[in-house]
Every structure is written in structure tokens, then in C-alpha cells.
Design a protein around this motif. Structure first.
Motif, PDB file in Angstrom:
ATOM      1  N   TYR A 159      12.685  19.387  -7.918  1.00  0.00           N
ATOM      2  CA  TYR A 159      13.510  19.032  -6.771  1.00  0.00           C
ATOM      3  C   TYR A 159      14.752  19.923  -6.785  1.00  0.00           C
ATOM      4  O   TYR A 159      15.270  20.289  -7.849  1.00  0.00           O
ATOM      5  CB  TYR A 159      13.921  17.563  -6.842  1.00  0.00           C
ATOM      6  CG  TYR A 159      12.830  16.611  -6.403  1.00  0.00           C
ATOM      7  CD1 TYR A 159      12.579  16.401  -5.052  1.00  0.00           C
ATOM      8  CD2 TYR A 159      12.061  15.920  -7.326  1.00  0.00           C
ATOM      9  CE1 TYR A 159      11.585  15.520  -4.634  1.00  0.00           C
ATOM     10  CE2 TYR A 159      11.063  15.036  -6.925  1.00  0.00           C
ATOM     11  CZ  TYR A 159      10.834  14.843  -5.574  1.00  0.00           C
ATOM     12  OH  TYR A 159       9.859  13.980  -5.168  1.00  0.00           O
TER      13      TYR A 159
ATOM     14  N   ALA B  79       7.170  20.585  -4.607  1.00  0.00           N
ATOM     15  CA  ALA B  79       6.354  20.230  -5.774  1.00  0.00           C
ATOM     16  C   ALA B  79       5.442  21.383  -6.219  1.00  0.00           C
ATOM     17  O   ALA B  79       5.880  22.537  -6.279  1.00  0.00           O
ATOM     18  CB  ALA B  79       5.566  18.965  -5.485  1.00  0.00           C
TER      19      ALA B  79
ATOM     20  N   SER C 261      14.254  15.737  -0.773  1.00  0.00           N
ATOM     21  CA  SER C 261      13.008  16.322  -0.252  1.00  0.00           C
ATOM     22  C   SER C 261      13.273  17.351   0.838  1.00  0.00           C
ATOM     23  O   SER C 261      14.201  17.205   1.634  1.00  0.00           O
ATOM     24  CB  SER C 261      12.118  15.222   0.325  1.00  0.00           C
ATOM     25  OG  SER C 261      11.373  14.636  -0.698  1.00  0.00           O
ATOM     26  N   GLU C 262      12.368  18.323   0.889  1.00  0.00           N
ATOM     27  CA  GLU C 262      12.517  19.416   1.837  1.00  0.00           C
ATOM     28  C   GLU C 262      12.194  18.999   3.273  1.00  0.00           C
ATOM     29  O   GLU C 262      12.970  19.261   4.205  1.00  0.00           O
ATOM     30  CB  GLU C 262      11.582  20.588   1.451  1.00  0.00           C
ATOM     31  CG  GLU C 262      11.992  21.352   0.206  1.00  0.00           C
ATOM     32  CD  GLU C 262      11.577  20.679  -1.118  1.00  0.00           C
ATOM     33  OE1 GLU C 262      10.980  19.577  -1.066  1.00  0.00           O
ATOM     34  OE2 GLU C 262      11.861  21.253  -2.179  1.00  0.00           O
TER      35      GLU C 262
ATOM     36  N   HIS D  60       0.803  18.471   2.779  1.00  0.00           N
ATOM     37  CA  HIS D  60       1.810  19.520   2.558  1.00  0.00           C
ATOM     38  C   HIS D  60       1.142  20.906   2.560  1.00  0.00           C
ATOM     39  O   HIS D  60       1.684  21.860   3.107  1.00  0.00           O
ATOM     40  CB  HIS D  60       2.512  19.336   1.211  1.00  0.00           C
ATOM     41  CG  HIS D  60       3.192  18.008   1.041  1.00  0.00           C
ATOM     42  ND1 HIS D  60       3.628  17.229   2.081  1.00  0.00           N
ATOM     43  CD2 HIS D  60       3.527  17.330  -0.090  1.00  0.00           C
ATOM     44  CE1 HIS D  60       4.196  16.140   1.611  1.00  0.00           C
ATOM     45  NE2 HIS D  60       4.144  16.168   0.294  1.00  0.00           N
TER      46      HIS D  60
ATOM     47  N   GLY E 207      -0.271  15.170  -1.023  1.00  0.00           N
ATOM     48  CA  GLY E 207       0.908  14.599  -0.350  1.00  0.00           C
ATOM     49  C   GLY E 207       0.888  14.898   1.139  1.00  0.00           C
ATOM     50  O   GLY E 207       0.387  15.938   1.577  1.00  0.00           O
ATOM     51  N   THR E 208       1.416  13.954   1.943  1.00  0.00           N
ATOM     52  CA  THR E 208       1.378  14.102   3.391  1.00  0.00           C
ATOM     53  C   THR E 208       2.787  14.215   3.970  1.00  0.00           C
ATOM     54  O   THR E 208       3.761  13.696   3.404  1.00  0.00           O
ATOM     55  CB  THR E 208       0.694  12.885   4.040  1.00  0.00           C
ATOM     56  OG1 THR E 208       1.517  11.729   3.828  1.00  0.00           O
ATOM     57  CG2 THR E 208      -0.698  12.650   3.454  1.00  0.00           C
TER      58      THR E 208
ATOM     59  N   TYR F 126       2.039   0.607   2.331  1.00  0.00           N
ATOM     60  CA  TYR F 126       1.120   1.610   2.854  1.00  0.00           C
ATOM     61  C   TYR F 126       0.964   2.699   1.810  1.00  0.00           C
ATOM     62  O   TYR F 126       1.882   2.986   1.044  1.00  0.00           O
ATOM     63  CB  TYR F 126       1.669   2.232   4.144  1.00  0.00           C
ATOM     64  CG  TYR F 126       1.722   1.275   5.307  1.00  0.00           C
ATOM     65  CD1 TYR F 126       0.577   0.612   5.728  1.00  0.00           C
ATOM     66  CD2 TYR F 126       2.913   1.032   5.994  1.00  0.00           C
ATOM     67  CE1 TYR F 126       0.616  -0.271   6.805  1.00  0.00           C
ATOM     68  CE2 TYR F 126       2.962   0.154   7.065  1.00  0.00           C
ATOM     69  CZ  TYR F 126       1.814  -0.494   7.460  1.00  0.00           C
ATOM     70  OH  TYR F 126       1.855  -1.372   8.515  1.00  0.00           O
TER      71      TYR F 126
ATOM     72  N   SER G  56      -0.397   6.816   1.681  1.00  0.00           N
ATOM     73  CA  SER G  56      -0.930   7.999   2.376  1.00  0.00           C
ATOM     74  C   SER G  56      -1.493   8.947   1.329  1.00  0.00           C
ATOM     75  O   SER G  56      -2.641   8.832   0.934  1.00  0.00           O
ATOM     76  CB  SER G  56       0.158   8.654   3.233  1.00  0.00           C
ATOM     77  OG  SER G  56       0.434   7.859   4.352  1.00  0.00           O
ATOM     78  N   GLY G  57      -0.673   9.885   0.834  1.00  0.00           N
ATOM     79  CA  GLY G  57      -1.157  10.791  -0.212  1.00  0.00           C
ATOM     80  C   GLY G  57      -1.042  10.212  -1.607  1.00  0.00           C
ATOM     81  O   GLY G  57      -1.672  10.687  -2.553  1.00  0.00           O
ATOM     82  N   GLY G  58      -0.196   9.200  -1.766  1.00  0.00           N
ATOM     83  CA  GLY G  58      -0.033   8.525  -3.055  1.00  0.00           C
ATOM     84  C   GLY G  58       0.777   9.297  -4.075  1.00  0.00           C
ATOM     85  O   GLY G  58       0.951   8.843  -5.211  1.00  0.00           O
ATOM     86  N   GLN G  59       1.347  10.448  -3.695  1.00  0.00           N
ATOM     87  CA  GLN G  59       2.000  11.303  -4.696  1.00  0.00           C
ATOM     88  C   GLN G  59       3.390  10.816  -5.104  1.00  0.00           C
ATOM     89  O   GLN G  59       3.899  11.210  -6.147  1.00  0.00           O
ATOM     90  CB  GLN G  59       2.072  12.751  -4.185  1.00  0.00           C
ATOM     91  CG  GLN G  59       0.700  13.355  -3.961  1.00  0.00           C
ATOM     92  CD  GLN G  59      -0.174  13.266  -5.198  1.00  0.00           C
ATOM     93  OE1 GLN G  59       0.113  13.909  -6.206  1.00  0.00           O
ATOM     94  NE2 GLN G  59      -1.227  12.463  -5.146  1.00  0.00           N
ATOM     95  N   SER G  60       3.975   9.941  -4.292  1.00  0.00           N
ATOM     96  CA  SER G  60       5.203   9.261  -4.709  1.00  0.00           C
ATOM     97  C   SER G  60       4.909   7.816  -5.065  1.00  0.00           C
ATOM     98  O   SER G  60       5.479   7.265  -6.013  1.00  0.00           O
ATOM     99  CB  SER G  60       6.264   9.306  -3.594  1.00  0.00           C
ATOM    100  OG  SER G  60       6.685  10.631  -3.381  1.00  0.00           O
ATOM    101  N   LEU G  61       3.999   7.208  -4.300  1.00  0.00           N
ATOM    102  CA  LEU G  61       3.738   5.781  -4.506  1.00  0.00           C
ATOM    103  C   LEU G  61       3.031   5.511  -5.834  1.00  0.00           C
ATOM    104  O   LEU G  61       3.406   4.571  -6.561  1.00  0.00           O
ATOM    105  CB  LEU G  61       2.888   5.227  -3.351  1.00  0.00           C
ATOM    106  CG  LEU G  61       2.647   3.726  -3.420  1.00  0.00           C
ATOM    107  CD1 LEU G  61       3.950   2.951  -3.321  1.00  0.00           C
ATOM    108  CD2 LEU G  61       1.682   3.272  -2.340  1.00  0.00           C
TER     109      LEU G  61
ATOM    110  N   LEU H 189       4.742   5.431  10.254  1.00  0.00           N
ATOM    111  CA  LEU H 189       5.118   6.746  10.790  1.00  0.00           C
ATOM    112  C   LEU H 189       3.820   7.462  11.150  1.00  0.00           C
ATOM    113  O   LEU H 189       3.063   7.879  10.275  1.00  0.00           O
ATOM    114  CB  LEU H 189       5.922   7.527   9.748  1.00  0.00           C
ATOM    115  CG  LEU H 189       6.464   8.884  10.188  1.00  0.00           C
ATOM    116  CD1 LEU H 189       7.254   8.796  11.478  1.00  0.00           C
ATOM    117  CD2 LEU H 189       7.320   9.485   9.090  1.00  0.00           C
TER     118      LEU H 189
ATOM    119  N   ILE I 285       0.002  18.581  -6.023  1.00  0.00           N
ATOM    120  CA  ILE I 285       0.697  17.538  -5.236  1.00  0.00           C
ATOM    121  C   ILE I 285       0.649  17.890  -3.747  1.00  0.00           C
ATOM    122  O   ILE I 285       0.432  17.025  -2.897  1.00  0.00           O
ATOM    123  CB  ILE I 285       2.135  17.371  -5.741  1.00  0.00           C
ATOM    124  CG1 ILE I 285       2.093  16.749  -7.138  1.00  0.00           C
ATOM    125  CG2 ILE I 285       2.965  16.511  -4.797  1.00  0.00           C
ATOM    126  CD1 ILE I 285       3.321  16.963  -7.952  1.00  0.00           C
TER     127      ILE I 285
END
Ligand SMILES: Cc1cc2nc3c(=O)[nH]c(=O)nc-3n(C[C@H](O)[C@H](O)[C@H](O)COP(=O)(O)OP(=O)(O)OC[C@H]3O[C@@H](n4cnc5c(N)ncnc54)[C@H](O)[C@@H]3O)c2cc1C
Length: 287
Positions: free
Chosen positions: A193, A102, A123-124, A78, A110-111, A30, A32-37, A167, A106
């Protein structure tokens, strides 16, 4: 390095997204925001055959108050944690944590769902789910289920999400007049981080004693963690200098940070004690 070639499906419902995911026989992700993927794809840490884009799934959008719970759609970005009035009013810990996630670019993509689905231990937002006693709304094989944050985080990047699960939303108990909260983290540079971070949320009696309190740390273990002996030692007590010193002494038995060439466990524990002291001072002086 470039990402492996992949197919792309833009799903318009939870059922369509899950069907597209399952059709790839486990070789799907999946997005979502793609900021990690996307960085993970570019580094070929992940190389799925199909990307299933959740961005058009209406059930994952919006922020609504449902009784005394705030439902925050998984696609909430975010940056919206800083601008959405319902979040400021009912889930202020998220608004406090958001500036530390971040950088603006981002945060604009990011979501919340992506962050909590990934469950990076540094992560927060995942840790704030624990501090706020949130519930995760998950769509899977048997329809939709709610999983409490206490049961959701299982191991490093492992959560209650099964392959193909989505999720959908986060359900957060709304804060009332007796609530107090605080967030802070220690980083080498703004936007990095955290070396150690934590959020606190609790209710206080009129005489200032703690009714109940939840304290969640991140960047200290494989998952975000509550410090339950500290919470228990604060219940029914006034938070003063002696009480803070006492509970700071409990941290070592609660947290067991891994060896790290950049930050030895003893240093991380020291930072956790410092942070705990600061946060307790903040909530004890809030009115
Ligand atoms: C330079 C940089 C600095 C960063 N700094 C921080 C930081 O300080 N703190 C921090 O918390 N984060 C940081 N991030 C990560 C950022 O917050 C990501 O936005 C977030 O971790 C993932 O959200 P996303 O929507 O981008 O998810 P994506 O990248 O789209 O997805 C992440 C993972 O979750 C899965 N996924 C996504 N959505 C769902 C869903 N709804 N259901 C099931 N699975 C899903 C995907 O398959 C993927 O495996 C940083 C990222 C970068 C690039």
C-alpha cells in the motif's frame, strides 16, 4: 486463526442478493473477489453468519460505453483494468493505477466494486473515482441510484452505501482529446500500500492552459481527498515551474495526515508535495 463457520448463498440477481443479506438481520457480508474479506474473516475482524456471493449477478458484469459515460460493472477484476480496451480508451487513469494495486494473484480475483465498496483510504481505485468524477450505481431499498464520487466517501471505511446496499457499477466520464491524466504513488516496496499516492485528470485548452482539473490523493486521510485549493489555483493557468511551486505550498493547508509511528505527518506532507510536483510536470508536458 480460522474463520467462524458461516452459511453461503450464491445470488443470481441483485434482488436475490439483497433479500439474502436482509434475511440475516444484519449478520451478513457480501463477497465479490474476497481479497479483502477473506483475510478479514480469517483474522475474525469480521464474522458474519452468512456470506452472500455477488459473483453470478449479471447486472454487475461487463464494461460498456453508454453515450459519453463508461459503465464498468462492479465485478470487473483489477486485472481487467490492464486488458480491457474500453478502459484503456475511455478511463485510462484506471489502467495507469492498476499495476500499483497489490500483486498479480490479488488483481486476478479482486474487483473494482469490492475495492470501492470497501473504500480503504490507502487504495488506488477509490481515489481515482474522485479524480475521474465518477458516479457510483448503487442498488438499495429504493431501487437503483447514482451517487457522485464527491458525495460517496464519507469517513474511514464509511461510504454512501447503507447496510444491504450493493455497489453495482461505476460510471466514468469518457476522456476526450483535450484530457490529460497522470497517476503515481510512493511505496516502500512494489505492491505495498502506498505511503502517499495521487491521480490527476483534467482538460486543457489549445494554448496549454488548464480548463478544469481534479486531483485526488490517497493514504493521506481517512478518505481519499481532492485538493480543491490546488485545483482552483491551476484553473485557467499554464502549469510551469513557478505555478507548481505555488500549489505545492497549498498542500499543507489541504491535507491533515494522522499521527503514524511509521510515517510522521510532516514526512507524509513532504511526500505529497513531491508527488504533486511530479504529476503536474507529467500533465504539463503531455500533448
Ligand atoms: C496482500 C494484499 C495486498 C493488497 N494490496 C492492495 C493495494 O496495494 N491496493 C489496493 O487498493 N488494494 C489492495 N489489496 C486489496 C484488494 O485490492 C481487494 O481486492 C479489494 O480491496 C477488495 O476487492 P474484492 O473484490 O476482493 O472485495 P471483497 O474482499 O470481496 O469485499 C471487500 C468488502 O467490500 C464488500 N463488498 C464487496 N463487493 C461489494 C459490492 N459490490 N457492493 C457492496 N459491498 C461489497 C464486502 O462485503 C467486504 O466488506 C490487497 C489485498 C491483499 C490481500
Amino acid at each position: 486463526m480460522k474463520a467462524r463457520a458461516f452459511s453461503y448463498v450464491r445470488a443470481d440477481s441483485l434482488a436475490a442478493a439483497r433479500a439474502a443479506f436482509l434475511a440475516a438481520s444484519g449478520d451478513a457480508s457480501y463477497i465479490s473477489g474476497g481479497q479483502s474479506l477473506v483475510p478479514a474473516l480469517a483474522l475474525r475482524l469480521q464474522a458474519p453468519e452468512i456470506l452472500v456471493d455477488l459473483g453470478q449477478v449479471a447486472d454487475m458484469r461487463g464494461v460498456t460505453l453508454e453515450g459519453d459515460m463508461l459503465r464498468i460493472g462492479g465485478l470487473t477484476r483489477h486485472a481487467q483494468m490492464l486488458t480491457e480496451p474500453l478502459i484503456a480508451r475511455h478511463a485510462p487513469l484506471l489502467a495507469q493505477a492498476a499495476p500499483y494495486v497489490a500483486h498479480p494473484a490479488i488483481r486476478n480475483r479482486g474487483t473494482l466494486g469490492g475495492s470501492v465498496a470497501l473504500a480503504d483510504p490507502a487504495s488506488e481505485f477509490p481515489a481515482m473515482m474522485l479524480a475521474m468524477n465518477a458516479q457510483m450505481e448503487i442498488y438499495g431499498a429504493s431501487g437503483t441510484r447514482l451517487v457522485p464520487a464527491d458525495d460517496y466517501f464519507q469517513d474511514l471505511y464509511q461510504t454512501a452505501l447503507e447496510p444491504g446496499d450493493i455497489l453495482v457499477a461505476l460510471h466514468v466520464p469518457s476522456v476526450g482529446p483535450r484530457h490529460r491524466w497522470a497517476f503515481d504513488e510512493l511505496t516502500r516496496r512494489r505492491g505495498d500500500y502506498a505511503m502517499v499516492g495521487a491521480g490527476i485528470q483534467g482538460t486543457f485548452a489549445e494554448d496549454g492552459r488548464v480548463n478544469e482539473i481534479r486531483i485526488a490523493f490517497f493514504s493521506v486521510a481517512a478518505t481519499p481527498v481532492r485538493v480543491k485549493s490546488v485545483e482552483a489555483a491551476l484553473a485557467g493557468q499554464v502549469i510551469d515551474a513557478a505555478r507548481i511551486a505555488h500549489v505545492q505550498g497549498l498542500i499543507e493547508a489541504e491535507l491533515d495526515p494522522a499521527e503514524d509511528e511509521h510515517l510522521p505527518p510532516a514526512m507524509r506532507l513532504h511526500l505529497a508535495r513531491v508527488l504533486l510536483g511530479r504529476l503536474l510536470q507529467t500533465v504539463s508536458s503531455a500533448t
